[in-house]
Design an enzyme around this catalytic site. Structure first.
Site, PDB file in Angstrom:
ATOM      1  N   CYS A 135      24.759  32.587  24.116  1.00 49.11           N
ATOM      2  CA  CYS A 135      25.715  31.502  23.953  1.00 49.11           C
ATOM      3  C   CYS A 135      25.578  30.575  25.139  1.00 49.11           C
ATOM      4  O   CYS A 135      24.939  30.907  26.140  1.00 49.11           O
ATOM      5  CB  CYS A 135      27.150  32.033  23.886  1.00 49.11           C
ATOM      6  SG  CYS A 135      27.490  33.105  22.474  1.00 49.11           S
ATOM      7  N   ASN A 174      30.091  34.019  27.750  1.00 49.21           N
ATOM      8  CA  ASN A 174      28.679  34.234  27.429  1.00 49.21           C
ATOM      9  C   ASN A 174      28.298  35.620  27.918  1.00 49.21           C
ATOM     10  O   ASN A 174      28.428  35.922  29.098  1.00 49.21           O
ATOM     11  CB  ASN A 174      27.826  33.161  28.100  1.00 49.21           C
ATOM     12  CG  ASN A 174      26.337  33.444  28.040  1.00 49.21           C
ATOM     13  OD1 ASN A 174      25.599  33.124  28.962  1.00 49.21           O
ATOM     14  ND2 ASN A 174      25.878  34.046  26.964  1.00 49.21           N
ATOM     15  N   GLY A 175      27.818  36.457  27.017  1.00 48.50           N
ATOM     16  CA  GLY A 175      27.432  37.810  27.396  1.00 48.50           C
ATOM     17  C   GLY A 175      27.862  38.795  26.328  1.00 48.50           C
ATOM     18  O   GLY A 175      28.075  38.426  25.172  1.00 48.50           O
ATOM     19  N   GLY A 233      22.738  28.421  21.286  1.00 49.81           N
ATOM     20  CA  GLY A 233      23.561  28.819  20.159  1.00 49.81           C
ATOM     21  C   GLY A 233      23.716  27.679  19.180  1.00 49.81           C
ATOM     22  O   GLY A 233      24.234  26.629  19.537  1.00 49.81           O
ATOM     23  N   TYR A 293      12.113  32.811  28.047  1.00 50.55           N
ATOM     24  CA  TYR A 293      12.399  32.204  26.754  1.00 50.55           C
ATOM     25  C   TYR A 293      13.740  31.490  26.657  1.00 50.55           C
ATOM     26  O   TYR A 293      13.813  30.370  26.166  1.00 50.55           O
ATOM     27  CB  TYR A 293      12.315  33.289  25.669  1.00 50.55           C
ATOM     28  CG  TYR A 293      12.673  32.830  24.271  1.00 50.55           C
ATOM     29  CD1 TYR A 293      11.890  31.901  23.598  1.00 50.55           C
ATOM     30  CD2 TYR A 293      13.793  33.339  23.622  1.00 50.55           C
ATOM     31  CE1 TYR A 293      12.212  31.481  22.310  1.00 50.55           C
ATOM     32  CE2 TYR A 293      14.118  32.930  22.335  1.00 50.55           C
ATOM     33  CZ  TYR A 293      13.332  32.006  21.684  1.00 50.55           C
ATOM     34  OH  TYR A 293      13.653  31.594  20.423  1.00 50.55           O
TER      35      TYR A 293
END
Length: 500
Positions: free
Chosen positions: A28, A137-138, A54, A277
């Site tokens: 995210c 986020n996570g 996202g 990435y």
């Protein structure tokens, strides 16, 4: 809080021909601004820059003294939703946070086919000392246990995501302020988290003690910015100040930035796959360009796995910097042998089985004039299931390539991630069940080589390679060594790597 939610089906805006099943899916992106006029619009721009993290949904919460807290949550791309004048005018104020989502927990659709708008962040809660919104986020690796305990104690959950646990833990805290309550809540949380949150007067940012997920601090005019990546600072003309440190909490108000470290000290284990990435190539990590790091990965790969060939070709777009590095190091000419169609975002025809079988051709096409008769080195960032790799190989051979050699800019991905990245179950990962040679035979290519884990560490700046006794990064998807025990998954039967 005034809320503007959307409940249409995500099929209208999401990729119908999505070949991300052969990639780890981004987690995210989070973004927050304080001290600027029209903060909601700044957040929309920041989320647009973080769209790669996202694409499923996005949300913004803002605060103004006239209208209080205001929220808008939408499925689909930022550009398709938060450029709408009516939506943005409903998000006034000089303080706002936002979130773009690719779900790693929670449902994508409701029980009767309606999209689960309730799972779209930021989440909002009303506390005794005022309201607060939070974006995460996570992944919380003990969320199932926390959720069960909270429900038993009377909490009523509105979403199916792990992030909502933080709001309920804050509600039960006895802290005298929102930052105090957040600090206490996060002490119960295990796993990986970067958080941006807001009250009526404060912007708050937190990273977990291991710093698995990224978070940076920026300055725009007299205001401040928190963002998952530096590329989102650039789009609003903000200056990069520094990275939020592992285990750090920053509280920002009209006076300035206050920092403290509420968690026990731990050695950083930043996600190494951000270098490979996830992060945009124009972002900075640890003061170094992600693009330069990926080119260095390609160069290291060329040293480790040379091959006699005529052309180095990236699998676009994520394989491009590594392919450039491989070509420069090897001396083999670089060429765009595969062209990516940039406009496959929306459903333009009904995705029938026949259309789905066209697969990669809707997204990628071979530059036949360049490929024909050549011994081709295809450089990609990773191989997860191998499905897309086989299709690309077939396209290259059908275009007349003499040989096809794959060079992969990450080690074999043999273990799933439990820290905020959507990955297949372990038995569906190609490298979990096959050796490198077996994978080569499965893909039916002339050669296949992955960069070694030590080689990847050298490329990201660790000259001595990986320290096996105390790894410098989280590399669990390659090594199977998880820095935080995934308690919920173990309770569901997941088996950790056996001690050697």
């Amino acid at each position: 809080m005034t809320e503007h939610a959307q409940t249409n089906s995500p099929r209208e805006t999401l990729h119908p021909f999505d070949f991300g099943t052969d990639k780890f899916r981004e987690e995210c992106g989070i973004f927050g601004v304080i001290g600027v006029v029209d903060a909601g619009s700044f957040v929309a721009l920041g989320l647009h820059a973080l769209q790669h993290r996202g694409q499923e949904a996005g949300g913004i919460v803002s605060f103004s003294h006239e209208s209080g807290f205001n929220s808008a949550r939408r499925f689909g791309y930022v550009r398709d939703n938060f450029t709408n004048t009516e939506i943005m005018e409903a998000l006034p104020g000089s303080l706002a946070i936002g979130h773009v989502r690719y779900s790693t927990t929670g449902s994508k659709t409701g029980s009767v086919g309606q999209t689960a708008i309730r799972d779209v962040q930021p989440f909002f809660g009303e506390f005794a000392m005022g309201g607060a919104a939070i974006a995460h986020n996570g992944n919380i690796t003990n969320a199932n246990r926390l959720r069960r305990e909270l429900i038993e104690q009377g909490s009523i959950f509105q979403s199916s995501t792990d992030s909502e646990c933080i709001i309920h833990l804050m509600a039960r805290s006895k802290g005298c302020s929102i930052p105090d309550r957040m600090e206490e809540a996060l002490r119960f949380v295990e796993g990986a988290f970067s958080v941006v949150a807001m009250t009526r007067t404060k912007l708050i940012g937190v990273r977990d003690p291991l710093g698995v997920r990224p978070l940076v601090l920026g300055r725009v005019g007299e205001g401040w910015v928190l963002s998952s990546e530096t590329c989102a600072l650039d789009i609003i003309g903000a200056d990069f100040v520094r990275e939020i440190k592992p285990g750090e909490m920053v509280v920002i108000n009209a006076v300035g930035v206050k920092s403290h470290f509420p968690f026990s000290a731990a050695k950083s284990r930043f996600c190494i796959f951000e270098h490979v990435y996830f992060s945009r190539p124009d972002s900075l990590i640890g003061g170094r360009s992600v693009y330069e790091t990926r080119a260095a990965i390609g160069a290291e790969l060329a040293r480790e796995a040379p091959v006699d060939a005529d052309l180095v070709c990236p699998v676009p777009d994520s394989g491009t910097p590594a392919a450039i590095g491989y070509a420069q190091q090897s001396g083999i000419p670089f060429g765009m042998g595969i062209i990516r169609n940039q406009f496959v975002g929306r459903t333009f025809i009904e995705p029938t089985e026949q259309i789905r079988n066209m697969g990669v051709r809707l997204k990628l096409n071979v530059n036949r004039a360049l490929i024909c008769g050549k011994r081709v080195v295809l450089v990609d960032d990773s191989v997860v299931r191998g499905t897309t790799s086989r299709k690309i190989k077939e396209m290259i051979l059908n275009a007349g390539a003499a040989e096809v050699h794959f060079r992969i800019a990450s080690p074999p991905t043999a273990w799933p991630c439990f820290y905020g990245v959507d990955t297949p179950q372990r038995e569906k990962l190609l490298a979990a069940t096959m050796s490198e040679e077996e994978m080569r035979e499965h893909l039916m290519i002339d050669s296949l080589k992955f960069i070694t884990l030590d080689g990847l560490y050298r490329a990201v700046g660790e000259s001595e390679g990986r320290n096996p006794d105390c790894p410098q990064y989280c590399d669990a998807c390659f090594s199977g060594e998880y820095p935080v025990i995934p308690a919920d998954m173990i309770n569901q039967g997941f088996e950790l790597k056996a001690a050697e």
